[in-house]
Design an enzyme around this catalytic site. Structure first.
Site, short mmCIF file in Angstrom:
data_model
loop_
_atom_site.label_atom_id
_atom_site.label_comp_id
_atom_site.label_asym_id
_atom_site.label_seq_id
_atom_site.Cartn_x
_atom_site.Cartn_y
_atom_site.Cartn_z
N ASP A 92 0.71 -1.22 -0.01
CA ASP A 92 0.20 0.11 0.00
C ASP A 92 0.86 1.20 -0.02
O ASP A 92 2.04 1.13 0.06
CB ASP A 92 -1.06 0.05 1.17
CG ASP A 92 -0.14 0.14 2.43
OD1 ASP A 92 0.81 0.35 2.61
OD2 ASP A 92 -1.01 -0.37 3.31
N ASP A 272 -8.08 -7.53 -0.27
CA ASP A 272 -7.21 -8.09 0.96
C ASP A 272 -7.98 -7.51 2.26
O ASP A 272 -8.86 -6.59 2.08
CB ASP A 272 -5.89 -6.99 0.87
CG ASP A 272 -6.04 -5.60 1.30
OD1 ASP A 272 -6.72 -5.03 0.69
OD2 ASP A 272 -5.87 -5.21 2.68
#
Ligand SMILES: [Zn+2]
Length: 333
Positions: A92, A272
């Site tokens: 991320d 996720d």
């Protein structure tokens, strides 16, 4: 091996079956990524993850950036070696953690200024800096920095965040491509993130603006943060309808096991969530028969496997009664 994505089959209703190839192996889609917070997935060994068939995991930039730092990870041979994970890794941007974990965060058009939750040191995360950290760490897929807002968000706030997210995505894309021009082919894919809170027209506007930047993949961010599941699905559908069919689509931060199929049905390829590992650490196990709250007294003498339909080594080895007495143990075969 280079990057590629191919859709092998599409259901008339929208679900897709495909294959994402990375320099660290091929990942069958759709897939769910376990989340590694500080370079490891909590309560699971890398061996257990491999045995479970995980072909890709998510790593948090924020934690690695603060400690041990991306420069040190790079010197130690890069993220894959550091995590002892030879398969694919998605990172991320660090933005989500900055917005939710760090203190004294101040958002300007330039970026996010924040204090580390570890030692109070001050940092400035910009779209360019986020791209550099991710390149330095060497993940296979990197996410652009976006502005995450709390939901439910009022429309004016969502509009400001959307505009800023697009500006940041532009800067991140330009910076990433400049690095590629300077250093040759980068072994990383950069994905854009569609924002727009729970406003369908803002979601469409965000998607259209990002399409101009020609990312190899697109994520839908800022959902599954408290709004009803129907709204998550509705917003996701608005976005997937506009996204190119030949690129991977990633719905970030989802979800409960029974909801994953809904997202796949909307044409999502990647997901996720910390949920399964976090819940398991609190003795809540997701099985094919629903949730098993293993501390419950009714399981004290239960000799059945945690999930009778599961073929993994944990279910093959431990009964519900065993697991109830030491709930951490079955996660560490
Ligand atoms: Zn199992």
């Amino acid at each position: 091996m280079n990057f590629s994505f191919e859709v092998a089959k599409t259901d008339p209703a929208g679900a897709r079956r495909g294959r994402l190839s990375t320099p660290h192996g091929t990942v069958e889609t759709p897939f769910f990524m376990p989340v590694g917070t500080q370079a490891s997935v909590k309560a699971l060994t890398q061996e257990a993850l491999e045995e479970l068939g995980a072909e890709i995991i998510l790593a948090n930039t924020y934690h690695l950036y603060l400690r041990p730092g991306h420069e040190l990870v790079r010197k130690l041979g890069g993220l894959h070696r550091f995590m002892s994970w030879p398969r694919a890794i998605l990172m991320d941007s660090g933005g989500y953690q900055v917005f939710s974990l760090s203190e004294l965060r101040k958002i300007t058009d330039e970026g996010v200024r924040f204090r580390s939750h570890l030692d109070g040191s001050e940092h400035l995360l910009t779209p360019e800096k986020a791209a550099e950290i991710q390149l330095g760490l060497g993940s296979d897929i990197a996410m652009v920095l976006d502005e995450c807002i709390e939901t439910p968000a009022p429309r004016d706030k969502a509009e400001v965040a959307l505009k800023r997210t697009t500006e940041w995505a532009k800067r991140a894309r330009i910076h990433f491509q400049e690095c590629a021009r300077r250093n040759g082919n980068l072994s990383q894919w950069q994905f854009g993130i569609v924002q727009g809170a729970t406003f369908a027209d803002l979601r469409r506007e965000s998607a259209r603006q990002l399409l101009d930047l020609d990312f190899p993949g697109y994520a839908v961010g800022g959902l599954a943060v408290g709004e009803p599941h129907e709204t998550t699905c509705e917003m996701t559908a608005e976005v997937t309808a506009l996204l190119p069919k030949d690129r991977p689509r990633y719905l970030m931060g989802v979800g409960r096991p029974e909801q994953l199929a809904d997202y796949v049905g909307l044409g999502i390829d990647m997901m996720d969530c910390v949920l399964p590992t976090r819940a398991a650490r609190h003795a809540c196990l997701y099985t094919s028969e629903g949730r098993v709250l293993i501390k419950n007294a009714r399981y004290a003498q239960d000799q059945r496997p945690i999930d009778p339909k599961c073929t993994c080594s944990v279910c093959g080895r431990y009964s519900r009664g065993d697991s109830r007495h030491s709930p951490q143990r079955p996660l560490l075969p």
